[in-house]
Scaffold this active site. Sequence first.
Site, PDB file in Angstrom:
ATOM      1  N   LYS A   1     -19.119  54.858 -17.516  1.00 18.07           N
ATOM      2  CA  LYS A   1     -19.006  54.229 -16.234  1.00 18.07           C
ATOM      3  C   LYS A   1     -19.909  54.945 -15.188  1.00 18.07           C
ATOM      4  O   LYS A   1     -20.317  56.136 -15.422  1.00 18.07           O
ATOM      5  CB  LYS A   1     -17.612  54.673 -15.459  1.00 18.07           C
ATOM      6  CG  LYS A   1     -16.710  53.222 -15.905  1.00 18.07           C
ATOM      7  CD  LYS A   1     -15.427  53.493 -15.678  1.00 18.07           C
ATOM      8  CE  LYS A   1     -14.262  51.745 -16.146  1.00 18.07           C
ATOM      9  NZ  LYS A   1     -13.352  52.052 -15.317  1.00 18.07           N
TER      10      LYS A   1
ATOM     11  N   GLN B   1      -7.460  60.143 -26.011  1.00 12.71           N
ATOM     12  CA  GLN B   1      -8.551  58.774 -26.624  1.00 12.71           C
ATOM     13  C   GLN B   1      -9.713  59.256 -26.201  1.00 12.71           C
ATOM     14  O   GLN B   1     -10.371  60.538 -26.336  1.00 12.71           O
ATOM     15  CB  GLN B   1      -8.388  58.051 -24.717  1.00 12.71           C
ATOM     16  CG  GLN B   1      -9.517  59.319 -24.304  1.00 12.71           C
ATOM     17  CD  GLN B   1      -8.518  58.832 -21.858  1.00 12.71           C
ATOM     18  OE1 GLN B   1      -6.929  58.507 -22.511  1.00 12.71           O
ATOM     19  NE2 GLN B   1      -9.190  59.785 -21.088  1.00 12.71           N
TER      20      GLN B   1
ATOM     21  N   ASP C   1     -14.646  52.304 -20.935  1.00 13.71           N
ATOM     22  CA  ASP C   1     -15.043  53.012 -21.677  1.00 13.71           C
ATOM     23  C   ASP C   1     -14.714  54.034 -22.767  1.00 13.71           C
ATOM     24  O   ASP C   1     -15.027  54.813 -23.185  1.00 13.71           O
ATOM     25  CB  ASP C   1     -15.876  54.410 -20.499  1.00 13.71           C
ATOM     26  CG  ASP C   1     -14.654  54.955 -20.049  1.00 13.71           C
ATOM     27  OD1 ASP C   1     -13.608  54.029 -19.568  1.00 13.71           O
ATOM     28  OD2 ASP C   1     -15.070  55.702 -18.377  1.00 13.71           O
TER      29      ASP C   1
ATOM     30  N   ASP D   1      -3.291  63.993 -20.171  1.00 14.78           N
ATOM     31  CA  ASP D   1      -2.813  63.193 -19.338  1.00 14.78           C
ATOM     32  C   ASP D   1      -2.508  61.111 -19.934  1.00 14.78           C
ATOM     33  O   ASP D   1      -2.531  61.755 -21.200  1.00 14.78           O
ATOM     34  CB  ASP D   1      -5.007  62.616 -19.658  1.00 14.78           C
ATOM     35  CG  ASP D   1      -5.380  61.309 -19.070  1.00 14.78           C
ATOM     36  OD1 ASP D   1      -5.296  61.270 -17.520  1.00 14.78           O
ATOM     37  OD2 ASP D   1      -6.342  60.434 -19.325  1.00 14.78           O
ATOM     38  N   ASN D   2      -2.282  60.883 -19.282  1.00 14.38           N
ATOM     39  CA  ASN D   2      -1.037  59.995 -19.913  1.00 14.38           C
ATOM     40  C   ASN D   2      -0.590  59.860 -20.847  1.00 14.38           C
ATOM     41  O   ASN D   2      -1.027  58.661 -22.158  1.00 14.38           O
ATOM     42  CB  ASN D   2      -2.667  58.882 -20.551  1.00 14.38           C
ATOM     43  CG  ASN D   2      -2.732  57.532 -18.962  1.00 14.38           C
ATOM     44  OD1 ASN D   2      -1.523  58.061 -18.052  1.00 14.38           O
ATOM     45  ND2 ASN D   2      -3.851  57.462 -19.103  1.00 14.38           N
TER      46      ASN D   2
ATOM     47  N   GLU E   1       0.991  64.031 -17.114  1.00 11.34           N
ATOM     48  CA  GLU E   1       0.141  63.194 -16.158  1.00 11.34           C
ATOM     49  C   GLU E   1       1.259  62.449 -16.584  1.00 11.34           C
ATOM     50  O   GLU E   1       0.269  60.991 -16.934  1.00 11.34           O
ATOM     51  CB  GLU E   1      -0.886  63.809 -16.314  1.00 11.34           C
ATOM     52  CG  GLU E   1      -1.355  63.008 -15.132  1.00 11.34           C
ATOM     53  CD  GLU E   1      -2.423  61.234 -15.419  1.00 11.34           C
ATOM     54  OE1 GLU E   1      -3.034  61.115 -13.928  1.00 11.34           O
ATOM     55  OE2 GLU E   1      -2.248  60.576 -16.688  1.00 11.34           O
TER      56      GLU E   1
ATOM     57  N   LYS F   1     -15.003  61.492 -10.294  1.00 14.89           N
ATOM     58  CA  LYS F   1     -14.719  61.075 -11.546  1.00 14.89           C
ATOM     59  C   LYS F   1     -15.987  60.695 -12.293  1.00 14.89           C
ATOM     60  O   LYS F   1     -16.215  60.317 -13.283  1.00 14.89           O
ATOM     61  CB  LYS F   1     -13.434  60.371 -11.381  1.00 14.89           C
ATOM     62  CG  LYS F   1     -12.025  60.804 -11.216  1.00 14.89           C
ATOM     63  CD  LYS F   1     -11.034  59.544 -12.074  1.00 14.89           C
ATOM     64  CE  LYS F   1     -10.953  58.477 -10.894  1.00 14.89           C
ATOM     65  NZ  LYS F   1      -9.912  57.423 -11.454  1.00 14.89           N
ATOM     66  N   PHE F   2     -16.924  60.327 -11.277  1.00 10.09           N
ATOM     67  CA  PHE F   2     -17.602  59.605 -11.700  1.00 10.09           C
ATOM     68  C   PHE F   2     -19.194  59.906 -11.181  1.00 10.09           C
ATOM     69  O   PHE F   2     -20.290  59.802 -11.663  1.00 10.09           O
ATOM     70  CB  PHE F   2     -17.534  57.852 -11.283  1.00 10.09           C
ATOM     71  CG  PHE F   2     -16.325  57.600 -11.950  1.00 10.09           C
ATOM     72  CD1 PHE F   2     -16.298  56.837 -13.093  1.00 10.09           C
ATOM     73  CD2 PHE F   2     -15.567  57.249 -10.715  1.00 10.09           C
ATOM     74  CE1 PHE F   2     -14.895  56.138 -13.614  1.00 10.09           C
ATOM     75  CE2 PHE F   2     -14.412  56.637 -10.951  1.00 10.09           C
ATOM     76  CZ  PHE F   2     -14.226  56.169 -12.274  1.00 10.09           C
TER      77      PHE F   2
HETATM   78  O1  LIG Z   1      -4.274  56.042 -16.248  1.00 11.27           O
HETATM   79  P1  LIG Z   1      -3.774  57.394 -15.161  1.00 11.27           P
HETATM   80  O2  LIG Z   1      -3.579  56.699 -13.534  1.00 11.27           O
HETATM   81  O3  LIG Z   1      -2.976  58.315 -15.152  1.00 11.27           O
HETATM   82  O4  LIG Z   1      -5.508  58.738 -15.066  1.00 11.27           O
HETATM   83  C1  LIG Z   1      -5.522  58.995 -15.837  1.00 11.27           C
HETATM   84  O5  LIG Z   1      -5.967  58.604 -17.197  1.00 11.27           O
HETATM   85  C2  LIG Z   1      -7.352  57.190 -17.238  1.00 11.27           C
HETATM   86  C3  LIG Z   1      -7.504  57.205 -18.195  1.00 11.27           C
HETATM   87  O6  LIG Z   1      -7.684  58.489 -18.829  1.00 11.27           O
HETATM   88  C4  LIG Z   1      -8.463  58.656 -16.504  1.00 11.27           C
HETATM   89  O7  LIG Z   1      -9.801  57.001 -15.978  1.00 11.27           O
HETATM   90  C5  LIG Z   1     -10.477  57.428 -15.817  1.00 11.27           C
HETATM   91  O8  LIG Z   1     -11.134  58.310 -16.824  1.00 11.27           O
HETATM   92  C6  LIG Z   1     -11.134  56.819 -17.281  1.00 11.27           C
HETATM   93  C7  LIG Z   1     -12.123  57.148 -18.936  1.00 11.27           C
HETATM   94  O9  LIG Z   1     -13.535  57.438 -18.456  1.00 11.27           O
HETATM   95  C8  LIG Z   1     -12.590  55.390 -17.230  1.00 11.27           C
HETATM   96  O10 LIG Z   1     -11.952  54.435 -17.520  1.00 11.27           O
HETATM   97  C9  LIG Z   1     -11.833  55.660 -14.989  1.00 11.27           C
HETATM   98  O11 LIG Z   1     -11.985  54.442 -14.568  1.00 11.27           O
HETATM   99  C10 LIG Z   1     -11.481  56.929 -14.737  1.00 11.27           C
HETATM  100  O12 LIG Z   1     -10.369  56.411 -13.238  1.00 11.27           O
HETATM  101  C11 LIG Z   1      -7.700  58.832 -14.555  1.00 11.27           C
HETATM  102  O13 LIG Z   1      -8.608  60.040 -14.618  1.00 11.27           O
HETATM  103  C12 LIG Z   1      -6.748  59.953 -15.855  1.00 11.27           C
HETATM  104  O14 LIG Z   1      -6.264  61.148 -14.653  1.00 11.27           O
END
Ligand SMILES: O=P(O)(O)O[C@H]1O[C@H](CO)[C@@H](O[C@H]2O[C@H](CO)[C@@H](O)[C@H](O)[C@H]2O)[C@H](O)[C@H]1O
Length: 759
Positions: free
Chosen positions: A342, A402, A437, A472-473, A501, A611-612
């Site tokens: 991304k 992931q 991604d 995460d998630n 999270e 993040k990006f």
């Molecule tokens: O899904 P959440 O809102 O709980 O957020 C968490 O998980 C996301 C996926 O890991 C993460 O999203 C970020 O990383 C992704 C993978 O690279 C990308 O596609 C998303 O655009 C980006 O925001 C998020 O940061 C994390 O806290």
Amino acid sequence: MRTFLAYARCRNVSDEKFHTMNRYGSTTERKYRKKATRTRKPRTARQTSKLPTFVGEAPATPIPVKEAGQFGRINILNFKPTAEDGVYAARVEIGEQFTVSAQVFMEGRAKVGATAVLKNPRGRIMARVPMQVENAGLDLYTVNLQAGEHSTLAPWDEGFDDVKKQLGNWKVAIEGWEDSYGAWLHDARIKVDVDSDVENTLTSGAEMLGRWAGTRDSNLDAAQRKTLRDAAKQMMDTTLDAKTRLGFADNAEIEALHESNPLRDGLTQSADHVFHVERPKSSFAAWYQFFPRSEGAYIDENGKKVQGNFHTAVSGLERAKAEGFNIVYLPPIFPIGVTNRKGPDGALHAGPDDPGSPFGIGSELGGHDTVDPLLGTMDDFKAFCQRAHELGLEVALDFALQCSPDHPWVKEHPNWFRTKPDGSIAYAENPPKKYQDIYPIDFDNDLEGIEHEVERIMNLWIDAGVTIFRVDNPHTKPVRFWQDVLAAVTKKHPEVLFLAEAFTRPAMVRALSYAGFTQSHCYFPWRNTREELEQFLQETNGEGGFYQHNTFWPTTPDILTAYVRDGGVAAHAIRAVLAALGSPSWGIYNGYELIENSQRSDAEEQSQNEKFEIKVRDWSAADKIGISELLTSLNDIRSKHVATTSYHNLTILPSANGNVLAFARQTDAQFTPDGKTDTLIVVVNLDPFNQQQSSIHVDAEALGLPTDHPYHVKDQLTGREYDWSWDNFVSLAPWADVAHVFHVELDDDADADSDEANE
Ligand SMILES: O=P(O)(O)O[C@H]1O[C@H](CO)[C@@H](O[C@H]2O[C@H](CO)[C@@H](O)[C@H](O)[C@H]2O)[C@H](O)[C@H]1O
């Protein structure tokens, strides 16, 4: 706040361990019985007086309880908190003040007393504490307890082994008993007053005092036994008038014995209730999140951003330390995939210089077990952790399960991913969010294989210095998977903690806590009005706080609410105060100090999101804003006031203005380092734009504060002092102070007075 009457050594005859403990005196037990030991005279072995045998009323006799569910002589019901579903034990952090309650009662008009018995993981009785009547009509008794001593030690600190020995399953049982002295005295005063049935009453009383003097359970010393026997004898002196005779049993000395060493007829013990006691910082923690790649980043002579690494990221550790945080949390530090990487603000195409989201884990360079070479080597990471530890900081690592399409697992373990009929793999989603991604893991083909691999990887990072994982998630993966993995990891490393999270439905969040997550993200960022906050604070700091430990974060890289976006410095200050003092666990995502509050048009998160992209920040600007200073003060207040460390001591205070929220946190004197009750009163103006005034009502009696004269409060943020009492005027302006954090300053006498009043 109710205070405790120290209760010395009410020994259960069958409990020889307690006998041993009394002789050597554990710190905890000494703490609870401080007052009584002060007045107790030396014990002598000899009995000095003999009593005639009196005919009195028969006391309640214990009835053996042979199987679960059978009632004893005294009825004990409704113990709280219990293990949920009978399996998931209530949890507390070592040294955290918590309250247990139960209904204790018996038939007829008889009076009862209740005692809580606290046992450490080895079954040793650490305290026996009298319970207080919370609601007489409901036969409800409560008591505040503390398992072990509050500690801030980290796993690598000297002395942690002693802390470790205190962790595990503690138990609490309730002892119910007939309060024969209390009941007799109540009736005797009336009967003597109206001259009814006096001789029988005094005879029964003398018999009861004599019996009390002879019981082992009351654990009286020889002098105390003599006091009771002498009183009994004198009561039988018919040459004296009835009031004088009653006075031998109705006086301060006997009352003190009733408090410290009561006669406990019909003694009945409840079943043991388990409390899982966790290590320091399992629940009381201040988190600081930063991206190592932004630390020390700069723009070179060609206008290109140069990212930071684990050497330059030490600046993040130093900032966290200076602001008083004790855990640093890093987003994933693994190689980032190239496929579908991304671009800025989540754009679906990345330019050649875009670093990608660190959550897009895995490339040909490695996966979850590899340090991103742009950040350094494994040795660099270990050195970074070492430096963190030297600064007293724990390192929490993000564990996002992931894979980028480039992750080695995609080739090595195709069965860990679910393919569509055309052979492709669907990208991950957390609706409505789309993560183009990354691939999600499919847990249904090889659960055991994935579990083993995740255990291996977590152990590898633990060996490098990580003591906490922010997962995460986790709610998009099977709970059973986490339960297995967390059990396996903590079996080897019981000190390791896990933050979930999981922004999702309550049942799933609760299940993750049961599966072993020590803390949980929560909906705090979206609770802004007084009503919402009052409800949420009570939820977090109430019954639920035994099973799920919410951590409050005003913002994260994924969350920037309209309130923080629009409210400027004042909104940042308000949310920081609420987070730091509303929950024992709180966290700040860096950049908060710089009011980074510009929001993406299509998402509730920051634009130019870290993040990006790599952020080049001018930290010197923070000084002018003052939020950094506020964060430091809040962490300082938290470290000085043990009242901020419990999920079980928050009381909402009525406020006349809907824009002003007030709450108190209080820890009882016997649980504080200086032996004084620690009371904080927090008042927050929730309106970041306007001055607000209110009247705050403090139930002085319920909080054990002086009821008939004002008491002194000192604002821990500004140092200003005021006199407060039942109803108190406050005025808070966003351009001056958004909040008061008052410490109630009682001098020793006032503290003692209020203790007396409550007793
Ligand atoms: O899904 P959440 O809102 O709980 O957020 C968490 O998980 C996301 C996926 O890991 C993460 O999203 C970020 O990383 C992704 C993978 O690279 C990308 O596609 C998303 O655009 C980006 O925001 C998020 O940061 C994390 O806290």
